[in-house]
Design a protein around this motif. Structure first.
Motif, mmCIF file in Angstrom:
data_model
loop_
_atom_site.group_PDB
_atom_site.id
_atom_site.type_symbol
_atom_site.label_atom_id
_atom_site.label_comp_id
_atom_site.label_asym_id
_atom_site.label_seq_id
_atom_site.Cartn_x
_atom_site.Cartn_y
_atom_site.Cartn_z
ATOM 1 N N UNK A 125 -61.130 36.187 5.728
ATOM 2 C CA UNK A 125 -62.475 35.735 5.371
ATOM 3 C C UNK A 125 -62.781 36.066 3.915
ATOM 4 N N UNK A 126 -63.841 35.450 3.425
ATOM 5 C CA UNK A 126 -64.356 35.760 2.094
ATOM 6 C C UNK A 126 -63.278 35.613 1.036
ATOM 7 N N UNK A 127 -63.189 36.618 0.160
ATOM 8 C CA UNK A 127 -62.281 36.531 -0.990
ATOM 9 C C UNK A 127 -60.823 36.364 -0.570
ATOM 10 N N UNK A 128 -60.456 36.768 0.644
ATOM 11 C CA UNK A 128 -59.065 36.578 1.098
ATOM 12 C C UNK A 128 -58.712 35.103 1.224
ATOM 13 N N UNK A 129 -59.722 34.280 1.477
ATOM 14 C CA UNK A 129 -59.440 32.844 1.640
ATOM 15 C C UNK A 129 -58.853 32.229 0.375
ATOM 16 N N UNK A 130 -59.232 32.797 -0.783
ATOM 17 C CA UNK A 130 -58.716 32.245 -2.036
ATOM 18 C C UNK A 130 -57.203 32.414 -2.135
ATOM 19 N N UNK A 131 -56.669 33.433 -1.460
ATOM 20 C CA UNK A 131 -55.230 33.691 -1.530
ATOM 21 C C UNK A 131 -54.440 32.889 -0.503
ATOM 22 N N UNK A 132 -55.085 32.505 0.584
ATOM 23 C CA UNK A 132 -54.372 31.892 1.716
ATOM 24 C C UNK A 132 -55.275 30.789 2.276
ATOM 25 N N UNK B 160 -55.038 28.544 4.394
ATOM 26 C CA UNK B 160 -55.055 28.399 5.848
ATOM 27 C C UNK B 160 -55.857 29.476 6.547
ATOM 28 N N UNK B 161 -56.228 30.510 5.794
ATOM 29 C CA UNK B 161 -57.102 31.579 6.286
ATOM 30 C C UNK B 161 -56.528 32.337 7.483
ATOM 31 N N UNK B 162 -55.198 32.300 7.622
ATOM 32 C CA UNK B 162 -54.581 33.083 8.693
ATOM 33 C C UNK B 162 -53.166 33.502 8.281
ATOM 34 N N UNK B 163 -52.823 34.743 8.668
ATOM 35 C CA UNK B 163 -51.465 35.249 8.447
ATOM 36 C C UNK B 163 -50.966 35.766 9.788
ATOM 37 N N UNK B 164 -49.706 35.478 10.113
ATOM 38 C CA UNK B 164 -49.117 36.015 11.344
ATOM 39 C C UNK B 164 -48.072 37.062 10.958
ATOM 40 N N UNK B 165 -48.225 38.271 11.484
ATOM 41 C CA UNK B 165 -47.335 39.376 11.142
ATOM 42 C C UNK B 165 -46.691 39.922 12.413
ATOM 43 N N UNK C 265 -47.317 42.002 2.818
ATOM 44 C CA UNK C 265 -47.340 40.530 2.813
ATOM 45 C C UNK C 265 -48.077 40.020 1.572
ATOM 46 N N UNK C 266 -49.233 40.646 1.292
ATOM 47 C CA UNK C 266 -50.066 40.200 0.171
ATOM 48 C C UNK C 266 -49.315 40.366 -1.150
ATOM 49 N N UNK C 267 -48.664 41.495 -1.305
ATOM 50 C CA UNK C 267 -47.974 41.743 -2.575
ATOM 51 C C UNK C 267 -46.780 40.803 -2.747
ATOM 52 N N UNK C 268 -46.208 40.362 -1.622
ATOM 53 C CA UNK C 268 -45.065 39.449 -1.702
ATOM 54 C C UNK C 268 -45.499 37.984 -1.890
ATOM 55 N N UNK C 269 -46.698 37.620 -1.400
ATOM 56 C CA UNK C 269 -47.057 36.192 -1.341
ATOM 57 C C UNK C 269 -48.256 35.785 -2.189
ATOM 58 N N UNK C 270 -49.082 36.717 -2.613
ATOM 59 C CA UNK C 270 -50.320 36.343 -3.295
ATOM 60 C C UNK C 270 -50.287 36.845 -4.737
ATOM 61 N N UNK C 271 -49.946 35.972 -5.680
ATOM 62 C CA UNK C 271 -49.779 36.410 -7.078
ATOM 63 C C UNK C 271 -51.034 37.067 -7.676
ATOM 64 N N UNK C 272 -52.214 36.595 -7.307
ATOM 65 C CA UNK C 272 -53.445 37.119 -7.925
ATOM 66 C C UNK C 272 -54.070 38.263 -7.123
ATOM 67 N N UNK C 273 -53.377 38.753 -6.099
ATOM 68 C CA UNK C 273 -53.956 39.767 -5.203
ATOM 69 C C UNK C 273 -54.121 41.108 -5.905
#
Lengths: 86, 168
Positions: free
Chosen positions: A8-15, A17-22, A40-48
């Motif tokens: 939700x919120x600011x996380x949506x800007x990174x993903x 689809x608004x969902x991650x499966x771990x 996951x975030x550090x591997x997939x979200x460049x601006x995180x």
């Protein structure tokens, strides 16, 4: 166990689809989910920026869960960045 | 009051309709109640010196509704049975002037109405899983800073504001 994390919120800007499966061990606690999402975030979200996750809480559909609590058996979780309703 | 529900909690999708202050007054009305207080949160046109054109509200709806009900029950436990509460929040894209939140409290006298209403809106702002993204005239959009639910005094607090960050 498979854990579906709704974003939700600011996380949506990174993903968009608004969902991650771990994948986490059976009987995992919120702290382990937090660590897995950070990886996951550090591997997939460049601006995180990790500060966002540090200030975020985790919840099931009915309650906020603290880091030492068990994940729900259905594996459905949400990550809640700092809130700004009203 | 005759076993009817004493609080009403709702989320209204901006694509489906608008918040209705008249419905809030109607709900918290009672022949024994001489005081009604209402808080309306409305989208304003300026924040941090930037011209705002609208706000999008993101929400984890099941948890938000559960939280609204928990807030209402806690405030009713504190103020006693002579209290009706109405809590409604919008989600989706709102324009300047649209209503984001409507809180109403009905009680026998004004003091409890003011206090209960204040307590509810502060708890909603500090604990509800709701996020606002401001849209600006220059085309930029920014998620608001917000209030962390990791800090127990925020997550469990339904009292008036007391912590340090800036509120809008």
């Amino acid at each position: 166990m498979k854990v579906e994390v709704s974003l939700f919120g600011a996380f949506r800007d990174h993903e968009p689809g608004a969902q991650v499966v771990l994948e986490l061990p059976e009987g995992a606690r919120v702290a382990e989910l937090r660590a897995a999402l950070l990886d996951y975030a550090q591997a997939h979200w460049p601006a995180f920026r990790p500060g966002l996750l540090q200030r975020s809480a985790f919840a099931s559909e009915t309650t906020v869960l603290r880091d030492n609590e068990l994940l729900p058996a259905d594996g459905r979780m949400a990550v809640l960045p700092p809130v700004s309703g009203g | 009051m005759s076993g009817q529900s004493t609080h009403h909690c709702a989320v209204v999708d901006a694509a489906q309709g608008k918040l209705d202050p008249a419905a809030a007054i109607e709900f918290v009305s009672d022949p024994g109640f001489g005081g009604i207080d209402m808080f309306i949160g409305r989208i304003r046109n300026l924040n941090h010196g930037k011209v705002v054109t609208g706000i999008s509200y993101d929400m984890f709806e099941p948890l938000a509704l559960a939280g609204f009900r928990a807030i209402a029950e806690q405030v009713q436990a504190e103020f006693g049975p002579q209290l009706k509460l109405y809590i409604a929040h919008a989600k989706g894209r709102l324009a300047v002037g649209d209503l984001a939140v409507v809180i109403a409290a009905g009680t026998p006298h004004r003091d409890e109405a003011f206090r209960a209403c204040r307590q509810v809106i502060e708890a909603v702002k500090h604990t509800s899983p709701i996020w606002k993204q401001e849209h600006y005239e220059d085309g930029d959009s920014i998620w608001s800073e917000g209030c962390s639910l990791c800090e127990p005094q925020n997550a469990e607090d339904t009292a008036a504001a007391h912590h340090g960050h800036e509120h809008h």
